[in-house]
Structure formats: C-alpha cells, structure tokens
Design a protein around this motif. Sequence first.
Motif, PDB file in Angstrom:
ATOM      1  N   VAL A   1      41.331  40.317  37.879  1.00 53.61           N
ATOM      2  CA  VAL A   1      41.777  39.683  39.129  1.00 53.61           C
ATOM      3  C   VAL A   1      43.298  39.701  39.221  1.00 53.61           C
ATOM      4  CG1 VAL A   1      41.905  37.475  40.375  1.00 53.61           C
ATOM      5  CG2 VAL A   1      39.735  38.239  39.416  1.00 53.61           C
ATOM      6  N   ARG A   2      43.960  39.398  38.121  1.00 54.90           N
ATOM      7  CA  ARG A   2      45.423  39.386  38.114  1.00 54.90           C
ATOM      8  C   ARG A   2      45.987  40.797  38.341  1.00 54.90           C
ATOM      9  NH1 ARG A   2      48.043  34.907  36.860  1.00 54.90           N
ATOM     10  NH2 ARG A   2      46.907  33.137  35.975  1.00 54.90           N
TER      11      ARG A   2
ATOM     12  N   SER B   1      45.445  41.697  41.992  1.00 52.14           N
ATOM     13  CA  SER B   1      46.389  41.001  42.866  1.00 52.14           C
ATOM     14  C   SER B   1      47.787  41.597  42.746  1.00 52.14           C
ATOM     15  CB  SER B   1      46.415  39.505  42.528  1.00 52.14           C
ATOM     16  OG  SER B   1      46.876  39.287  41.205  1.00 52.14           O
ATOM     17  N   GLN B   2      48.160  42.048  41.530  1.00 53.06           N
ATOM     18  CA  GLN B   2      49.470  42.677  41.345  1.00 53.06           C
ATOM     19  C   GLN B   2      49.560  43.986  42.119  1.00 53.06           C
ATOM     20  OE1 GLN B   2      51.933  41.139  39.609  1.00 53.06           O
ATOM     21  NE2 GLN B   2      53.324  42.751  40.274  1.00 53.06           N
TER      22      GLN B   2
ATOM     23  N   ARG C   1      52.868  38.783  49.792  1.00 52.85           N
ATOM     24  CA  ARG C   1      52.929  38.531  48.358  1.00 52.85           C
ATOM     25  C   ARG C   1      52.607  37.086  48.007  1.00 52.85           C
ATOM     26  NH1 ARG C   1      57.768  39.706  47.790  1.00 52.85           N
ATOM     27  NH2 ARG C   1      58.732  37.680  47.410  1.00 52.85           N
TER      28      ARG C   1
ATOM     29  N   ILE D   1      48.886  36.254  48.435  1.00 50.85           N
ATOM     30  CA  ILE D   1      48.070  36.873  47.384  1.00 50.85           C
ATOM     31  C   ILE D   1      48.222  36.113  46.067  1.00 50.85           C
ATOM     32  CG2 ILE D   1      47.751  38.973  46.016  1.00 50.85           C
ATOM     33  CD1 ILE D   1      48.735  40.525  48.512  1.00 50.85           C
TER      34      ILE D   1
ATOM     35  N   THR E   1      46.351  32.768  46.331  1.00 55.07           N
ATOM     36  CA  THR E   1      44.906  32.961  46.312  1.00 55.07           C
ATOM     37  C   THR E   1      44.413  33.282  44.904  1.00 55.07           C
ATOM     38  OG1 THR E   1      44.979  33.789  48.590  1.00 55.07           O
ATOM     39  CG2 THR E   1      42.996  34.259  47.316  1.00 55.07           C
ATOM     40  N   SER E   2      45.132  34.163  44.197  1.00 56.02           N
ATOM     41  CA  SER E   2      44.722  34.512  42.837  1.00 56.02           C
ATOM     42  C   SER E   2      44.815  33.311  41.901  1.00 56.02           C
ATOM     43  CB  SER E   2      45.577  35.658  42.304  1.00 56.02           C
ATOM     44  OG  SER E   2      46.931  35.277  42.181  1.00 56.02           O
TER      45      SER E   2
END
Length: 285
Positions: free
Chosen positions: A38-39, A42-43, A53, A56, A59-60
Amino acid sequence: MDNATLEELAAFGELLDFSRIFMLVAAAIFLWMVNSLVRRFSQKLMEKIPTRRFLILQTSTLITFLWYFGGAYWMIVGILQPPTEMLLALGGSAAVAVGFALKDVAASIIAGLILLFDRPFQVGDRVSFGDTYGEIVSIGLRSVRLSTLDDNLVTIPNSRFITEVVSSGNAGALDMMVVCDFHLALDADLELAQQLIHEAIVTSRFVYLKKPVTFAINEVVVAERLAIQIRAKSYVLDVHYEKAYQSDIVTRVSRLLVEHGIARPLLNSLSPLTTQIAETHNTPH
C-alpha cells in the motif's frame, strides 16, 4: 491441582499448538507485506499525481490504521479462537499489565487516534515543533515522523503533540507563505526597493500568484545601527520548493538592489564594535 485448573491449562495448550502459531506468524507477515505494498503504491501514485499528494498520503495513513487494527482482531478472534471466558480474563489481565508496562506507548497510540481525527496537522504539512521544522511524512500508531529540511528523519511520540504547541505552515494546502526579510539603510529609496522586491517575487518560477504579495516595513537594529526592514510575504506554489523559492528571491533581490544603488546598512559604514576592533588591530604596539 483441581479439574478446573487442568481444563484451563488444556484449553490454553490447544490455543498454542503448532498450526495456530504458524498461522499467526504467516498472518503477521501477510499484514506487513500488504501494508508495504500500500505504501509503495501510494508513493507511485504521488509521483504520477503530485497535486493530490496530501490526499494520497492521508488516505494511505488511514488505511494503515484500519488495516493493522482489523488484522490484530482477525488474528486473535479468527485464528486463536479463544473461549469467551478466557478472552475476557486474558483481556483484563493483559490490559492491566500492558497499562503499567507500556503506559507511554498506550498514551501515544491514543494520541495517534486523536491526531487522526482532530487533525491539528496532516501528512504533508510543514510544521514547527519545538526546535524542529520539517514536513510530516507519516502519522503512525505510536509516533509522527518528520523530515527536516536537512533531510533528517525525526521521530516524535504522538503523546507530545497533545500537550505541546505545534504550528502548521500550510494546513493541508500545497501552497505556503514564505517570508523574506531585507534590510536597507535609513536613507534608502524605500519605494523603489519595494518595487524591485515585488518584481523579483512575481517573476519567480516558484511563486503562487493566486494569493497576494504583501509587505511590512519597520525600523530594526542591525549591527548596532538602525536600519529599515522590508518583510516580503508571498506564497510558494508547492511546499517542496520552499527553500528554492526563498533562495531565488534573495539572490535576485540582492542583485537588483546593487544594480540600482540602493544602500544596505552594512555597506554604508562599519558598526561601532567593528570599528573599535579595526582600530585595535591598526594601533602600533
């Protein structure tokens, strides 16, 4: 040893058989791997959509909170499947033991939940906390990680944010105010200087022109002499360019002031302290 005690030990032994321990370890690895994915996702998404940015990142962070809490519940209830009586008894005993042993960690976890919903700052904000200034890169269960402008990663327990003062420079927005101070001699042409500073700001490639450029003029002491301070307040289009924007303004304003012969306080004369030091060095012994 009575029968009740034997039954409790037998039930506890069944909970810790090899298959369940293996499933617990596998579940923990699965939780960690999904969180890492997930990280990373998102990156990558932030690199493709830089204007979103902050959304996101926030949310993450929320997904990470929910994922770990849900995963811990699933590991206990779904894999171990302890009897209700044992779950209540162990939960009460564990709460007391953990409360005494890990009270600071528990306070930080509760503070992390408060930070998530109260939102005094958000992931991506530029904040000042004590002597530390930088960008919030993550809000975790126990701590907040802040990346300074010198690229140092600072970890601060969540509980400190509940009791101490923290200021946010952009409060969730991409743009942020940047303040630049310029010092001039008392007899300098202030109107021309202000025009030159304004020109340098509005022509910078980092400026955010949807918000106004303002000035504050004041008399201050520089090197033990009175000087005029022009404080220019403007907005950078992205907080990542804060120092590049500030450097761009200072460099071009300094060049313009020299080109137009606008005197600076340290160019006119030396301060009394500097003059005294120079005279001391020049006096023959």
